[in-house]
Design an enzyme around this catalytic site. Structure first.
Site, mmCIF file in Angstrom:
data_model
loop_
_atom_site.group_PDB
_atom_site.id
_atom_site.type_symbol
_atom_site.label_atom_id
_atom_site.label_comp_id
_atom_site.label_asym_id
_atom_site.label_seq_id
_atom_site.Cartn_x
_atom_site.Cartn_y
_atom_site.Cartn_z
ATOM 1 N N ASN A 213 0.861 -1.135 0.058
ATOM 2 C CA ASN A 213 -0.136 0.039 -0.051
ATOM 3 C C ASN A 213 0.943 1.404 -0.121
ATOM 4 O OD1 ASN A 213 0.373 0.863 2.835
ATOM 5 N ND2 ASN A 213 -0.519 -1.184 3.219
ATOM 6 N N ASP A 309 -3.795 -10.277 12.891
ATOM 7 C CA ASP A 309 -3.928 -8.948 13.341
ATOM 8 C C ASP A 309 -3.214 -8.746 14.381
ATOM 9 O OD1 ASP A 309 -5.111 -6.533 14.662
ATOM 10 O OD2 ASP A 309 -6.554 -6.712 12.976
ATOM 11 N N PHE A 326 -4.141 2.825 14.909
ATOM 12 C CA PHE A 326 -4.508 3.772 14.193
ATOM 13 C C PHE A 326 -5.654 3.166 13.402
ATOM 14 C CE2 PHE A 326 -1.878 7.372 13.308
ATOM 15 C CZ PHE A 326 -0.849 7.162 14.562
ATOM 16 N N LYS A 340 -13.523 -0.416 15.759
ATOM 17 C CA LYS A 340 -12.037 -0.984 15.836
ATOM 18 C C LYS A 340 -11.522 -0.789 17.240
ATOM 19 C CE LYS A 340 -10.948 -0.364 10.932
ATOM 20 N NZ LYS A 340 -10.286 0.326 10.024
HETATM 21 O O1 PMT Z 1 2.857 6.056 6.586
HETATM 22 P P1 PMT Z 1 2.140 7.269 6.111
HETATM 23 O O2 PMT Z 1 2.264 7.516 4.808
HETATM 24 O O3 PMT Z 1 2.639 8.497 6.975
HETATM 25 O O4 PMT Z 1 0.595 7.227 6.573
HETATM 26 C C1 PMT Z 1 0.155 7.129 7.665
HETATM 27 C C2 PMT Z 1 -1.039 6.247 7.744
HETATM 28 C C3 PMT Z 1 -2.022 6.670 6.983
HETATM 29 C C4 PMT Z 1 -0.692 4.795 7.328
HETATM 30 C C5 PMT Z 1 -1.310 6.185 9.371
HETATM 31 O O5 PMT Z 1 -1.824 7.247 9.998
HETATM 32 C C6 PMT Z 1 -2.497 4.941 9.472
HETATM 33 O O6 PMT Z 1 -3.859 5.243 9.353
HETATM 34 N N1 PMT Z 1 -2.079 3.868 9.904
HETATM 35 C C7 PMT Z 1 -3.047 2.604 10.097
HETATM 36 C C8 PMT Z 1 -3.341 1.961 8.647
HETATM 37 C C9 PMT Z 1 -4.214 0.965 8.815
HETATM 38 O O7 PMT Z 1 -3.723 -0.298 8.474
HETATM 39 O O8 PMT Z 1 -5.253 1.145 9.347
HETATM 40 P P2 PMT Z 1 -6.621 0.067 9.492
HETATM 41 O O9 PMT Z 1 -7.833 0.814 9.784
HETATM 42 O O10 PMT Z 1 -6.587 -0.964 8.371
HETATM 43 O O11 PMT Z 1 -5.980 -0.931 10.824
HETATM 44 C C10 PMT Z 1 -6.357 -0.489 12.147
HETATM 45 C C11 PMT Z 1 -5.301 -1.069 13.228
HETATM 46 O O12 PMT Z 1 -5.149 -2.109 13.098
HETATM 47 C C12 PMT Z 1 -3.997 -0.127 12.824
HETATM 48 O O13 PMT Z 1 -3.402 0.229 13.856
HETATM 49 C C13 PMT Z 1 -3.297 -1.245 12.128
HETATM 50 O O14 PMT Z 1 -1.863 -1.126 12.215
HETATM 51 C C14 PMT Z 1 -3.659 -2.417 12.593
HETATM 52 N N2 PMT Z 1 -3.656 -3.788 11.891
HETATM 53 C C15 PMT Z 1 -4.341 -3.876 10.697
HETATM 54 C C16 PMT Z 1 -4.211 -5.141 10.345
HETATM 55 C C17 PMT Z 1 -3.452 -6.202 10.647
HETATM 56 N N3 PMT Z 1 -3.149 -7.335 10.163
HETATM 57 N N4 PMT Z 1 -2.653 -5.997 11.856
HETATM 58 C C18 PMT Z 1 -2.820 -4.699 12.273
HETATM 59 O O15 PMT Z 1 -2.053 -4.579 13.392
#
Ligand code: PMT
Length: 415
Positions: A213, A309, A326, A340
């Site tokens: 991504n 996750d 995040f 979440k």
């Molecule tokens: O890196 P940049 O270009 O500065 O951009 C920043 C960002 C937009 C990436 C950052 O601000 C952000 O939003 N990060 C989280 C991205 C994400 O994967 O969001 P999500 O809503 O899909 O996931 C929710 C949370 O679960 C996140 O904390 C993620 O790290 C975590 N996750 C998701 C999937 C997975 N398999 N394991 C996880 O731990």
């Protein structure tokens, strides 16, 4: 001594019997989280070996001023700039005398002249030498010139190695370390271990292709710097990004989600706060081809399987760190972020709208709303580095509250 976490202490050791105590001083400073580099005078090396101090500090010991090899590594000006504090222990009468005259005839006096860092002296000498008006005059002169940039740690009074009794004993290493710690302010997260994930993950399809991504890692790296500046020891688990490793932050490079999970779990024994800012791929190809997949038909089918996750796994781990996620959303930010927060068992979630081009992924700016069980707070658009500083203040505040609540619950359970 939490104030010493991440601080750079340049320890100067001069010639005197108390030099042997410098080994214990290095050990205590390191244990408190300081980064310690040692400079020895020739006299000091008659009392204790550089090898001992190298082993304890984990860094090469510096001695010679005119050594081209050492200068090519970390030269005297770099060392002078590197230090947050120049601590000289023991400081002999001879060294104090040379310092007060502004001499630069060896590495340690040269660094003392070149540094902007505060200077702390822990004198150690025979009581008669300490009482001598010339020594007292030299110290008075240094205090006049250096003003608030000079700190005198001791000396103490008592029996001396030479058999005399009186003033001139070096303070004990633990006392010197405490005095050094008192020179620094306590950061909001002093003494805490903060682990942060950042950047994208890459999920291989074949030896040359992957699913990923647009995360640049900028948000996560800014969070790591903000946590470090708040006094925390920081471990940054980073997917592939084009950013320099932040100073005084331990960076662990990973590629895939499963590698990120493994690296995260390895940090949990002593992790106080876990912040998941990485954009982890939710799915990975079921099969990774050993050879490059050949172009064939008009379409190709990929079977993807769910990745673990990471933040959910961390938040259900024992011991459990204060867990912050995040949320990258393109619609209904509040609803999805709160969902979440609950489903992943988090303490806080920082939600950003990644449908907007000027914030979120890859941009230098971001705007977020932070949600936790009782409340929420919005942060208007600003640079990721300024935002990270503000977020870290809120995180530190919520973390202190979490600690207090936990302590109250456990004391009620014991009653
Ligand atoms: O890196 P940049 O270009 O500065 O951009 C920043 C960002 C937009 C990436 C950052 O601000 C952000 O939003 N990060 C989280 C991205 C994400 O994967 O969001 P999500 O809503 O899909 O996931 C929710 C949370 O679960 C996140 O904390 C993620 O790290 C975590 N996750 C998701 C999937 C997975 N398999 N394991 C996880 O731990």
């Amino acid at each position: 001594m939490q104030q010493l976490a991440n601080k750079r202490i340049l320890l100067g050791i001069t010639g005197g019997i108390a030099a042997y105590k410098a080994a214990e001083l290095v050990r205590i400073l390191k244990k408190a989280g300081a980064d310690v580099r040692v400079v020895m005078t020739s006299g000091a090396m008659e009392f204790i070996t550089p090898l001992t101090l190298q082993a304890l500090s984990g860094n090469t010991v510096h001695h010679a001023l005119l050594d081209s090899e050492a200068e090519a590594g970390m030269g005297h000006i770099e060392l002078a700039k590197w230090a947050d504090l120049l601590l000289i222990a023991p400081a002999s009468a001879n060294f104090i005398s040379r310092l007060s005259q502004g001499m630069g005839d060896d590495l340690l006096t040269t660094i003392s002249l070149a540094t902007d860092a505060p200077l702390a002296l822990a004198p150690a000498m025979n009581q008669a030498m300490w009482r001598d008006p010339i020594t007292q005059d030299n110290i008075g002169h240094l205090i006049d010139i250096k003003g608030s940039k000079l700190y005198m740690f001791g000396p103490a009074e008592g029996s001396q190695a030479c058999g005399d009794t009186g003033p001139g004993r070096m303070l004990e290493p633990a006392e010197i370390a405490l005095a050094a710690a008192d020179l620094f302010e306590t950061g909001l997260l002093s003494g805490q271990h903060v682990v942060i994930t950042a950047g994208p993950t890459r999920e291989a399809l074949d030896p040359v292709r992957y699913i990923s991504n647009h995360s640049s890692g900028k948000m996560g790296y800014a969070m790591a710097i903000a946590a470090r500046d708040a006094g925390a020891r920081v471990t940054l688990i980073s997917g592939p990004v084009n950013l320099p490793a932040p100073d005084r932050v331990q960076v662990i490079d990973v590629v895939s989600a499963r590698e990120m999970l493994e690296a995260s779990l390895a940090q949990l024994d002593d992790c106080d706060i876990f912040i998941a800012s990485a954009a982890v791929a939710d799915y990975r190809p079921l099969n990774v081809a050993n050879q490059k997949i050949k172009k064939s038909g008009e379409t190709i089918e990929l079977t993807l399987v769910k990745n673990p996750d990471i933040i959910s796994t961390v938040a259900s781990h024992q011991p459990r760190p204060f867990s912050i996620g995040f949320a990258a959303e393109t619609q209904d930010l509040d609803t999805y972020a709160r969902r979440k927060l609950n489903e992943k068992n988090l303490d806080m979630i920082i939600a950003n709208d990644v449908s907007l081009a000027d914030i979120g992924f890859n941009s230098d700016q971001n705007a977020v709303t932070v949600f936790w069980a009782e409340s929420q707070q919005a942060f208007e658009p600003r640079s990721k580095s300024s935002l990270a500083g503000d977020l870290m203040e809120l995180i530190a505040h919520q973390f202190q509250q979490y600690r207090k609540d936990k302590a109250a619950t456990s004391s009620q359970e014991q009653e």
